[in-house]
Every structure is written in structure tokens, then in C-alpha cells.
Design an enzyme around this catalytic site. Structure first.
Site, short mmCIF file in Angstrom:
data_model
loop_
_atom_site.label_atom_id
_atom_site.label_comp_id
_atom_site.label_asym_id
_atom_site.label_seq_id
_atom_site.Cartn_x
_atom_site.Cartn_y
_atom_site.Cartn_z
N SER A 39 0.86 -1.18 0.00
CA SER A 39 0.00 0.00 0.00
C SER A 39 0.90 1.23 0.00
CB SER A 39 -0.88 -0.03 1.25
OG SER A 39 -1.61 1.17 1.37
N LYS A 79 -0.97 -0.98 -4.53
CA LYS A 79 -2.19 -0.22 -4.20
C LYS A 79 -1.74 1.21 -3.94
CE LYS A 79 -4.61 0.07 0.26
NZ LYS A 79 -5.31 -0.75 1.27
N LYS A 111 -2.90 5.09 -2.68
CA LYS A 111 -3.93 5.87 -2.00
C LYS A 111 -4.32 7.02 -2.89
CE LYS A 111 -3.94 3.77 2.09
NZ LYS A 111 -5.15 3.20 2.70
N ASP A 126 -7.11 3.05 -3.27
CA ASP A 126 -7.84 3.09 -2.00
C ASP A 126 -8.13 4.54 -1.65
OD1 ASP A 126 -8.90 2.74 0.51
OD2 ASP A 126 -7.13 1.79 1.40
N GLU A 182 -11.07 0.71 -3.62
CA GLU A 182 -11.36 0.39 -2.22
C GLU A 182 -12.00 1.59 -1.53
OE1 GLU A 182 -7.79 -0.99 -0.32
OE2 GLU A 182 -8.65 -0.97 1.69
N ASP A 235 -13.74 -1.66 2.68
CA ASP A 235 -12.83 -1.83 3.81
C ASP A 235 -13.58 -1.32 5.05
OD1 ASP A 235 -10.91 -1.40 5.80
OD2 ASP A 235 -9.44 -0.45 4.52
N LYS A 258 -9.87 -7.18 7.44
CA LYS A 258 -8.88 -6.82 8.46
C LYS A 258 -9.42 -7.34 9.78
CE LYS A 258 -7.37 -2.44 6.47
NZ LYS A 258 -7.40 -0.97 6.62
N GLY A 287 -4.24 -4.43 5.85
CA GLY A 287 -3.24 -4.24 6.88
C GLY A 287 -3.47 -2.95 7.65
O1 OSB Z 1 -7.22 1.68 4.31
O2 OSB Z 1 -6.10 -0.09 4.10
C1 OSB Z 1 -6.27 1.01 4.63
C2 OSB Z 1 -3.30 1.75 6.87
C3 OSB Z 1 -3.93 2.34 7.95
C4 OSB Z 1 -5.28 2.54 7.90
C5 OSB Z 1 -6.01 2.12 6.80
C6 OSB Z 1 -5.38 1.50 5.73
C7 OSB Z 1 -4.00 1.36 5.75
C8 OSB Z 1 -3.24 0.81 4.66
C9 OSB Z 1 -1.90 0.18 4.99
O3 OSB Z 1 -3.57 0.89 3.51
C10 OSB Z 1 -1.90 -1.28 4.77
C11 OSB Z 1 -0.69 -1.96 5.36
O4 OSB Z 1 -0.64 -2.17 6.59
O5 OSB Z 1 0.21 -2.31 4.60
MG MG Z 2 -8.37 0.64 2.94
#
Ligand code: OSB
Ligand code: MG
Length: 380
Positions: free
Chosen positions: A147, A173, A175, A200, A225, A250, A274, A302
Site C-alpha cells: 500500500s 495499491k 492511496k 484506495d 477500495e 474496507d 482486516k 493491513g
Molecule cells: O485503508 O487499508 C487502509 C493503513 C492504515 C489505515 C487504513 C489503511 C491502511 C493501509 C496500509 O492501507 C496497509 C498496510 O498495513 O500495509
Molecule cells: Mg483501505
């Protein structure tokens, strides 16, 4: 596959909670903010037969979820740990009972998940049984996605993605947020061609933004996402009907019930699982099972886990319904120094599912102490 409910009972003696501050190797930016230091809670349950470890994956601010670390710290000490202690005083405690024992407290799923994981770890360690085997894992390694946070500009994003591709990550992925969506995605597509790519939004859009989101259709993304807010189930269904890109939820999926409803309403065609967000690894398996029965692909999300949660995520991601690569990256993607002795590494684009008893990890006590900023021990 149903869980074999055969974990051993434990006799709970004490629960230790620690707030950790772990510096990140680089700032992590999402639509809701930038993190430079990961604030997280680690749980150690002490039992007559040994310790068990868990992780409460809250963040320091309630912007991803209503949960946040100091709230978790409070509710754990005042309500959830005492409830577990009371239950464990009159009878041996089975890990599969933890969810029911903690159910009267509304919400606070990340805290419940961390406590349940610690009890599970202690229990499985006494049986010499790996968490993966207990949950129903069918693979000994899982493909690893990464991510990537929002960068200064699209050129910096391309450079960051290049670094992860060089390391071997099999899925990217990125953001996105309003104003940093189409151009960022286009930059990554143009630079790297047909790589497995998804985006995401962390709830940053509304249904009024459907045209912008539809402009992402041309990039052949694996999925988008959580474009809309947590409780926008009907709007997600309306959006999904307008997009060619599959909608993945999510934040909205806080339980197996929420997953069932989202699928029934066609609000999602993919689900990010998660364990923290849904109240534990056992609820995560229930969501996996219902999605598998419905033919809906899932993947393991994650929360910048330490070696504790990361080991558990690798085990979960090895279940058969996890048909898309998850955000189960190497520990080094976030941390220079993990709190476990054998941090998860990337090997040919995969991470190994731990095979030792319980979580299959050992805590590095010096590393743990070095990042501990608050500690409390609750006894019966
Ligand atoms: O939306 O998936 C998410 C991290 C913190 C809060 C929300 C998200 C995330 C990540 C990181 O995208 C995923 C990771 O731990 O590699
Ligand atoms: Mg997410």
C-alpha cells in the site's frame, strides 16, 4: 471451511498492555492524514502455561475508524480486560469464547481483536499448534502487495512504486483522494504498464463524485477500495452499478453481518478483511467463509502491523478464499526495527506463513522496551 474449535483453554493470570511508538521508515499519507510514528497497543496475556501476544491496531487519531489508541487504552483497562478476567476467574477460558464474553461492550472491535489474538496465541502455544493451521490455511506462503501512500506529486509516486516493484511486490495499491486520483493513477499506469494495480480512497468521496471515479475505469484497476463513507452502503451500491472497476469495501465491513448486508445490497464485489476492524481473527474467518460461499473474492488488509499482527495476517491470508494479494508486506516496508526477533521478509514477492506454535514469532524484549511509552499490568 469451519474452524476446528479445539484450541486449549487457558488460565488467565494477568494482562499487560503497552502503548508503542514505532518510527516509520517514511511518512505514510492517506486521504485522512499523514503518519510518521505508528502508535499501537501490544497485549501480553500471562497464563499458567505461558504468555500470548496480541496487537490492538488503532491509530493515534480516529480518522480511519472511530477507534483510536487512547480510547482503546481506556476501554481495555476499564471494561474489556476486566470482563475477560471475570470470565476466566470462574472457569478456564477458551479462545473461542472471548468474542461472546466481550460482546456486551459495543464496538471497540480493534481492542477485542487484540485481546482475542493474545488468548489464541497463548492457547495454541500450549498445544504446539500454528495459528495458520488452526484458522484453516492452505498455503505456506502468500503473495505480497504493498500500500503506497500519497506522495508529493505523481512523479514522486512513480519513483516510490518503482522502488517497491524492484523489491518484488506483486501488487501495487495507491492511496487516492479528490484532486490526487486520475493523474496519479495515470502516471503509475503509464510508467509500469499492466501491473496489478488498485486504488484506495479511504472514504474521501461522495456519490456526487461518480464521474471522477468513473474516469478511473479506463485504467483496468483490480478494484477501487472504499470510495465513500463507512455507512454509505446504499450509495456504494449505486456507485458500483455505474463503475466498471469492482468496488471493494474496507471501512464499511465491521462484522460478518455487515459483510452479508453489503453483498446482499450489491454494494461490493470484493471485500478487504482486516481482523482488527471486524473484532478478531475468528470473525475474519467467518467473513472469509461467507464470501467464499457467495463466490466473492477477499484479500487481507493491513494496519501497519508490528511483527505480532503481521504474523497473524500472513496466517489469515493463507486461507483458500484469499484469492487476491493482500497488504501483507515485509516488516521493512514500515519499520527499520520490528519488535520480533525474526521479522517478516519478502521472498520472491511472497511472505511466508509462520509455522511455529501460535503466532510463530518470538518477541525481542529489548526492541519492545525501546519503543514502549506506556505500560500497565492488570491482575486478577
Ligand atoms: O485503508 O487499508 C487502509 C493503513 C492504515 C489505515 C487504513 C489503511 C491502511 C493501509 C496500509 O492501507 C496497509 C498496510 O498495513 O500495509
Ligand atoms: Mg483501505
Amino acid at each position: 471451511m469451519p474452524i476446528a474449535r479445539a484450541a486449549a483453554s487457558v488460565n488467565l493470570e494477568a494482562v499487560e498492555l503497552r502503548v508503542l511508538h514505532l518510527p516509520l521508515v517514511a511518512p505514510f499519507t492517506t486521504s485522512f492524514g499523514t503518519e510518521t510514528v505508528r502508535e499501537v497497543i501490544v497485549v501480553r496475556v500471562r497464563t499458567a502455561d505461558g504468555d500470548g501476544w496480541g496487537e490492538i491496531v488503532t491509530q493515534h487519531e480516529p480518522y480511519y475508524s472511530s477507534e483510536y489508541t487512547q480510547g482503546a487504552w481506556d476501554v481495555a483497562q476499564r471494561f474489556l480486560v476486566p470482563a475477560l478476567m471475570d470470565a476466566g476467574t470462574f472457569a478456564p477460558l477458551f479462545p473461542e469464547q472471548v468474542g461472546t464474553i466481550l460482546e456486551p461492550v459495543i464496538g471497540h472491535r480493534m481492542v477485542k481483536a487484540g485481546l482475542e489474538l493474545a488468548v489464541l496465541d497463548a492457547s495454541l502455544r500450549t498445544q504446539g499448534r500454528p495459528l495458520g493451521e488452526y484458522l484453516g490455511a492452505v498455503r505456506d506462503r502468500v503473495p505480497s502487495g504493498v500500500s503506497v501512500g500519497i506522495q508529493r506529486d505523481p512523479a514522486a509516486l512513480v519513483e516510490a512504486v518503482q522502488g517497491y516493484l524492484d523489491q518484488g511486490y506483486v501488487r501495487i495499491k495507491i492511496k487516492i483522494k479528490p484532486g490526487r486520483d486520475v493523474a496519479d493513477t495515470a502516471a503509475v499506469r503509464d510508467a509500469f504498464g499492466e501491473i496489478p494495480l488498485q486504488v484506495d480512497a479511504n472514504s474521501a468521496y461522495t456519490l456526487a463524485d461518480a464521474d471522477v471515479l468513473a474516469a478511473l475505469d479506463r485504467f483496468d484497476l483490480l478494484l477501487i477500495e472504499q470510495p465513500l463513507q463507512e455507512d454509505d452502503i446504499v450509495d456504494h451500491a449505486a456507485l458500483a452499478a455505474r463503475l466498471r472497476t469492482p468496488v471493494c469495501l474496507d471501512e464499511s465491513i465491521v462484522s460478518a453481518k455487515a459483510a452479508r448486508d453489503a453483498l446482499a445490497l450489491r454494494a461490493a464485489s470484493v471485500i478487504n478483511i482486516k481482523a482488527g476492524r471486524v473484532g478478531g481473527y475468528l470473525e475474519a474467518v467467518r467473513i472469509h467463509d461467507l464470501c467464499r460461499d457467495a463466490g466473492v473474492p477477499v484479500w487481507c488488509g493491513g494496519m501497519l502491523e508490528t511483527g505480532i499482527g503481521r504474523a497473524a495476517n500472513a496466517a489469515l491470508a493463507a486461507l483458500p478464499g484469499f484469492t487476491l494479494p493482500g497488504d501483507v508486506s515485509a516488516a521493512g516496508r514500515f519499520y527499520r526495527r520490528d519488535i520480533v526477533t525474526d521479522p517478516i521478509v519478502l521472498d520472491d514477492g511472497h511472505v511466508r506463513v509462520p509455522t511455529g506454535p501460535g503466532l510463530g514469532i518470538e518477541i525481542d524484549p529489548v526492541a519492545l522496551d525501546d519503543v514502549t511509552v506506556e505500560r500497565v499490568e492488570l491482575r486478577r
